[in-house]
Design a protein around this motif. Structure first.
Motif, mmCIF file in Angstrom:
data_model
loop_
_atom_site.group_PDB
_atom_site.id
_atom_site.type_symbol
_atom_site.label_atom_id
_atom_site.label_comp_id
_atom_site.label_asym_id
_atom_site.label_seq_id
_atom_site.Cartn_x
_atom_site.Cartn_y
_atom_site.Cartn_z
ATOM 1 N N MET A 1 2.687 -1.156 14.639
ATOM 2 C CA MET A 1 1.450 -1.880 14.917
ATOM 3 C C MET A 1 0.531 -1.901 13.691
ATOM 4 N N THR A 2 0.531 -0.811 12.923
ATOM 5 C CA THR A 2 -0.332 -0.730 11.749
ATOM 6 C C THR A 2 -0.020 -1.834 10.746
ATOM 7 N N THR A 3 1.263 -2.057 10.480
ATOM 8 C CA THR A 3 1.652 -3.088 9.521
ATOM 9 C C THR A 3 1.237 -4.470 9.998
ATOM 10 N N PHE A 4 1.403 -4.719 11.299
ATOM 11 C CA PHE A 4 1.026 -6.016 11.855
ATOM 12 C C PHE A 4 -0.472 -6.262 11.691
ATOM 13 N N VAL A 5 -1.292 -5.283 12.027
ATOM 14 C CA VAL A 5 -2.750 -5.432 11.928
ATOM 15 C C VAL A 5 -3.175 -5.619 10.477
ATOM 16 N N SER B 1 -1.447 -6.829 8.111
ATOM 17 C CA SER B 1 -0.988 -8.142 7.652
ATOM 18 C C SER B 1 -1.967 -9.233 8.065
ATOM 19 N N ILE B 2 -2.467 -9.167 9.287
ATOM 20 C CA ILE B 2 -3.458 -10.135 9.750
ATOM 21 C C ILE B 2 -4.721 -10.051 8.890
ATOM 22 N N ILE B 3 -5.167 -8.828 8.644
ATOM 23 C CA ILE B 3 -6.374 -8.629 7.814
ATOM 24 C C ILE B 3 -6.152 -9.176 6.406
ATOM 25 N N ALA B 4 -4.955 -8.963 5.862
ATOM 26 C CA ALA B 4 -4.643 -9.432 4.504
ATOM 27 C C ALA B 4 -4.707 -10.953 4.422
ATOM 28 N N LEU B 5 -4.219 -11.654 5.453
ATOM 29 C CA LEU B 5 -4.267 -13.111 5.446
ATOM 30 C C LEU B 5 -5.708 -13.618 5.483
ATOM 31 N N ILE B 6 -6.533 -13.001 6.318
ATOM 32 C CA ILE B 6 -7.942 -13.409 6.389
ATOM 33 C C ILE B 6 -8.646 -13.143 5.061
ATOM 34 N N ALA B 7 -8.373 -11.967 4.482
ATOM 35 C CA ALA B 7 -8.964 -11.641 3.179
ATOM 36 C C ALA B 7 -8.469 -12.600 2.106
ATOM 37 N N GLY B 8 -7.222 -13.023 2.210
ATOM 38 C CA GLY B 8 -6.679 -13.972 1.259
ATOM 39 C C GLY B 8 -7.419 -15.296 1.292
ATOM 40 N N TYR B 9 -7.762 -15.744 2.498
ATOM 41 C CA TYR B 9 -8.533 -16.989 2.618
ATOM 42 C C TYR B 9 -9.918 -16.838 2.004
#
Length: 504
Positions: free
Chosen positions: A1-5, A7-15
């Motif tokens: 679950m940690t990796t999934f969460v 990853s979501i945060i990384a995509l938002i930060a990327g934007y």
């Protein structure tokens, strides 16, 4: 679950971070009139609200791509998370943003025109042919897939079997695609697609909630991320980069972004519409990758098709094969109905039926516009649009009688090859205008290695040994990089960067 969460945060930060950097390097001008306002023709060039353009863009590029590709991609293991995040932020979103914005600067030019303007007329003609073949193929297959799924759902209704219903649904779906291709973009697409796009997002949100509430297992980066977990033993590189396309980077998007470049009211909206839609698609891909493996980890077929000690990856592969062939739509239906009940079943229909239909009709629309640029036939009158559209649909109908199994094996490769071609084009465009071209150059080099090594190593390609294929891919990338760097040196010596109306 940690990796999934994470990853979501990384995509938002990327934007928020890298997306803003890309926007800055491109050099937007909010005061510059856009084609939607300057060339308004009431058909393809129409200024629309930003939220509507965003949802249409999202649905156009998404379809079932980030769903099916992610489900099949997670079979490789947690490396799928890494590829979606890194690929989406630094490759796919950059690809989509530059494609949409360069098209906007060039009066809504389609992919072949953008390529030809930077790489020459030979490249233009080659991309016209390649794009038309790809778009007609995409439209045909998406329409056929949708009709087949609808036929399976209505099998036995009114006493008719699935074969009869398939013919009925093919006619109905084709009729809709003809209307959507011919009518002004704000008539059907502008009104219906935001609803379908919202439904696709709602389905992802519902499934995402199930990831946190339902029982099951999720892979983490600590679970040997660079070792393939694929039941068939496929290597991660380059196979994963081809399997997950729409959730990371996809050349099909380069044929769709110009449609929305003709509808933006200001350049300031480009990052939200183009970069943002791709990041959203990456989030959807992450959700479905995680949901598929978590659901499969607790799935136990009644016929004991898999052993009790089978890995989640083996269970997922068995789940996709529990129907007729490998079918990710089975996974979508089962997850939606199990985790969200009746609402999930409705959303699943929208996801696996409406989404490919909408991607199919915009593929035909893009093909019409490319053909218009190629022939010089204007598109203001319905009879002019019919003149170009009917041959496309006639070819598509003929293709229905051809076995698509072999063609589909090459589709993913053609898709990523198209993306690679545009990345090289975008790098040249940025270079000639004195901007940070490295943001496109580095992904172009990487994707050159991917597409070259894949076609050499894949069973549907030349089936060469993987080390030899990777070496050839690196050699091809190095050759193109050397040619490009020579161009960089030439531009530095000349000190004459082109303007947005000069193509060099």
């Amino acid at each position: 679950m940690t990796t999934f969460v994470l990853s979501i945060i990384a995509l938002i930060a990327g934007y928020l971070c890298y997306g803003r950097l890309v926007e800055h390097q491109f050099g937007i001008d909010a005061s510059r009139p856009t084609p939607a306002t300057r060339l308004n023709d009431g058909v393809d060039y129409i200024a629309m609200p930003t939220w509507r353009v965003y949802l249409i863009q999202f649905l156009n590029i998404a379809g079932t791509g980030p769903i099916f590709g992610a489900i099949m991609g997670i079979l490789f293991g947690p490396a799928a998370y890494l590829w979606i995040v890194v690929g989406c932020i630094f490759m796919g979103a950059v690809h989509d943003y530059l494609c949409g914005m360069i098209s906007l600067r060039e009066d809504g030019a389609s992919l072949p025109e953008m390529v030809g303007n930077e790489l020459g007329n030979v490249a233009r003609q080659a991309m016209r042919v390649l794009s038309l073949i790809l778009l007609v193929l995409v439209g045909t297959v998406f329409v056929t897939t949708s009709a087949g799924l609808l036929a399976s759902m209505t099998n036995g209704v009114m006493g008719y079997d699935a074969s009869v219903w398939r013919t009925v649904w093919l006619c109905a779906v084709f009729a809709y695609c003809i209307l959507a291709t011919l009518l002004p973009i704000d008539t059907l697409i502008g009104r219906l697609y935001p609803l379908f796009g919202a439904a696709l997002l709602l389905m992802a949100i519902g499934v995402g909630a199930g990831i946190f509430t339902e029982a099951g297992w999720l892979p983490e980066l600590t679970d040997a991320p660079f070792v393939s977990h694929h039941p068939k033993g496929l290597p991660i590189f380059p196979f994963l980069c081809i399997t997950i396309a729409c959730g990371a980077i996809s050349g099909f998007h380069a044929t769709q972004s110009p449609l929305m470049s003709r509808c933006l009211r200001t350049e300031r909206n480009g990052r939200f519409v183009f970069y943002g839609a791709m990041i959203t698609e990456g989030i959807v891909a992450l959700v479905w990758a995680a949901a598929a493996i978590k659901f499969a980890s607790t799935w136990s077929p009644a016929d004991a098709a898999v052993s009790s000690d089978a890995t989640p990856y083996q269970r997922l592969a068995a789940l996709m094969s529990s129907g007729s062939g490998s079918n990710p739509s089975l996974v979508v239906n089962m997850i939606c109905q199990t985790w969200m009940g009746r609402l999930g079943a409705i959303l699943a229909v929208l996801g696996v039926v409406a989404a490919p239909i909408t991607s199919g009709d915009t593929a035909f629309r893009s093909a019409r516009l490319i053909l218009s640029e190629f022939t010089g036939i204007r598109q203001q009158l319905t009879r002019q649009r019919l003149l170009l559209s009917l041959p496309l649909f006639a070819i598509s109908v003929c293709l229905l009688f051809i076995d698509f199994d072999v063609l589909w094996r090459y589709f993913a490769w053609f898709n990523q090859t198209l993306a690679t071609c545009f990345l090289w084009t975008a790098a040249v465009w940025m270079l000639r205008r004195g901007r940070c071209h490295w943001i496109a150059f580095v992904p172009a080099v990487f994707m050159t290695v991917v597409v070259t090594s894949y076609i050499l190593a894949a069973p549907e390609g030349f089936s060469l040994p993987l080390p030899l294929s990777l070496a050839a891919g690196l050699a091809m990338a190095c050759c193109l990089a050397i040619l490009y760097l020579r161009m960089v040196a030439h531009c530095k010596r000349s000190h004459t960067p082109a303007t947005d109306t000069q193509h060099g």
